[in-house]
Design a protein around this motif. Structure first.
Motif, PDB file in Angstrom:
ATOM      1  N   SER A 152       0.833  -1.381   0.065  1.00  0.00           N
ATOM      2  CA  SER A 152      -0.033  -0.123   0.078  1.00  0.00           C
ATOM      3  C   SER A 152       0.979   1.157   0.005  1.00  0.00           C
ATOM      4  N   ALA A 153       1.807   1.305   1.035  1.00  0.00           N
ATOM      5  CA  ALA A 153       2.926   2.465   0.845  1.00  0.00           C
ATOM      6  C   ALA A 153       3.536   2.602  -0.497  1.00  0.00           C
ATOM      7  N   ALA A 154       3.838   1.365  -1.131  1.00  0.00           N
ATOM      8  CA  ALA A 154       4.471   1.641  -2.690  1.00  0.00           C
ATOM      9  C   ALA A 154       3.289   2.091  -3.652  1.00  0.00           C
ATOM     10  N   GLY A 155       1.929   1.854  -3.345  1.00  0.00           N
ATOM     11  CA  GLY A 155       1.166   2.167  -4.269  1.00  0.00           C
ATOM     12  C   GLY A 155       1.066   3.730  -4.191  1.00  0.00           C
ATOM     13  N   VAL A 156       0.782   4.196  -2.956  1.00  0.00           N
ATOM     14  CA  VAL A 156       0.708   5.635  -2.571  1.00  0.00           C
ATOM     15  C   VAL A 156       1.885   6.602  -3.182  1.00  0.00           C
ATOM     16  N   THR A 157       2.935   5.828  -2.939  1.00  0.00           N
ATOM     17  CA  THR A 157       4.194   6.426  -3.359  1.00  0.00           C
ATOM     18  C   THR A 157       4.357   6.795  -4.905  1.00  0.00           C
ATOM     19  N   GLN A 158       3.935   5.835  -5.579  1.00  0.00           N
ATOM     20  CA  GLN A 158       4.003   5.825  -7.022  1.00  0.00           C
ATOM     21  C   GLN A 158       2.890   6.765  -7.515  1.00  0.00           C
ATOM     22  N   LEU A 159       1.710   6.902  -6.740  1.00  0.00           N
ATOM     23  CA  LEU A 159       0.933   7.991  -7.176  1.00  0.00           C
ATOM     24  C   LEU A 159       1.320   9.418  -6.978  1.00  0.00           C
ATOM     25  N   ALA A 204      12.181  12.778  -2.603  1.00  0.00           N
ATOM     26  CA  ALA A 204      12.135  12.643  -4.068  1.00  0.00           C
ATOM     27  C   ALA A 204      13.208  13.419  -4.893  1.00  0.00           C
ATOM     28  N   GLY A 205      13.856  13.008  -6.025  1.00  0.00           N
ATOM     29  CA  GLY A 205      14.414  13.707  -6.864  1.00  0.00           C
ATOM     30  C   GLY A 205      13.830  13.721  -8.250  1.00  0.00           C
ATOM     31  N   SER A 206      14.454  14.707  -9.269  1.00  0.00           N
ATOM     32  CA  SER A 206      13.891  14.738 -10.406  1.00  0.00           C
ATOM     33  C   SER A 206      14.907  15.232 -11.415  1.00  0.00           C
ATOM     34  N   PRO A 223      15.137  -2.374  -1.244  1.00  0.00           N
ATOM     35  CA  PRO A 223      15.465  -0.999  -1.975  1.00  0.00           C
ATOM     36  C   PRO A 223      14.766  -0.934  -3.316  1.00  0.00           C
ATOM     37  N   TRP A 224      13.018  -0.305  -2.844  1.00  0.00           N
ATOM     38  CA  TRP A 224      12.359  -0.053  -3.728  1.00  0.00           C
ATOM     39  C   TRP A 224      12.760   1.238  -4.270  1.00  0.00           C
ATOM     40  N   THR A 225      12.916   1.520  -5.551  1.00  0.00           N
ATOM     41  CA  THR A 225      12.915   2.795  -6.083  1.00  0.00           C
ATOM     42  C   THR A 225      11.911   3.069  -7.093  1.00  0.00           C
ATOM     43  N   LEU A 226      10.902   3.854  -7.011  1.00  0.00           N
ATOM     44  CA  LEU A 226       9.867   4.287  -7.926  1.00  0.00           C
ATOM     45  C   LEU A 226      10.223   5.303  -8.930  1.00  0.00           C
ATOM     46  N   SER A 227       9.711   5.295 -10.110  1.00  0.00           N
ATOM     47  CA  SER A 227       9.992   6.551 -10.931  1.00  0.00           C
ATOM     48  C   SER A 227       9.127   6.569 -11.834  1.00  0.00           C
ATOM     49  N   VAL A 230      10.372  15.293 -17.806  1.00  0.00           N
ATOM     50  CA  VAL A 230      10.519  15.264 -16.254  1.00  0.00           C
ATOM     51  C   VAL A 230      10.537  13.852 -15.799  1.00  0.00           C
ATOM     52  N   THR A 231      11.601  13.306 -15.106  1.00  0.00           N
ATOM     53  CA  THR A 231      11.731  12.310 -14.584  1.00  0.00           C
ATOM     54  C   THR A 231      11.844  12.286 -13.057  1.00  0.00           C
ATOM     55  N   VAL A 232      10.657  11.534 -12.038  1.00  0.00           N
ATOM     56  CA  VAL A 232      10.820  11.910 -10.897  1.00  0.00           C
ATOM     57  C   VAL A 232      11.049  10.334 -10.183  1.00  0.00           C
ATOM     58  N   SER A 233      11.835  10.197  -9.229  1.00  0.00           N
ATOM     59  CA  SER A 233      12.152   9.007  -8.588  1.00  0.00           C
ATOM     60  C   SER A 233      12.166   9.470  -7.036  1.00  0.00           C
TER      61      SER A 233
END
Length: 119
Positions: free
Chosen positions: A17-24, A58-60, A86-90, A71-74
């Motif tokens: 759930s935290a990964a899904g919210v972070t991706q949004l 977050a980085g861009s 180590p999940w990194t979403l982008s 624009v790429t955000v991760s």
């Protein structure tokens, strides 16, 4: 034996759930940064918008390809499980830069406005 399994399953569900919210949040930050680029914002201003929408961690990255800007955000998944795995979403968003007089060009419906492609 059943209680540790239930706790483990609950931890995995919460991490998902935290990964899904972070991706949004990251996707929305990429779209917001792309909109700012279309309006003519500098890369530093886009970075501020991204951090405000996706969080301070977050980085861009802004890349230019002719008249298109990307624009790429991760960012990393927060929480205890996110630090163990180590999940990194982008997410990325593309936008075409608008010409200086593009806001006043007539549309097909007779109104005036921007004719750039959104994200």
């Amino acid at each position: 034996m059943a209680l540790p399994s239930v706790v483990f399953l609950l931890a995995l569900l919460l991490a998902g759930s935290a990964a899904g919210v972070t991706q949004l949040r990251i996707e929305e930050a990429a779209r917001g940064g792309a909109r700012a680029l279309a309006r003519g914002a500098a890369a530093a201003e886009v970075g501020g918008i991204v951090r405000r929408l996706a969080g301070e961690a977050a980085g861009s990255v802004v890349t230019l390809d002719g008249e298109w800007r990307r624009v790429t955000v991760s960012g990393r998944v927060p929480g205890a499980v996110g630090s163990l795995i180590p999940w990194t979403l982008s997410a990325s968003a593309w936008v075409r830069s608008e010409a200086p007089g593009a806001a006043q060009q007539p549309r097909l419906d007779g109104t005036t406005g921007s004719q750039g492609r959104g994200t």
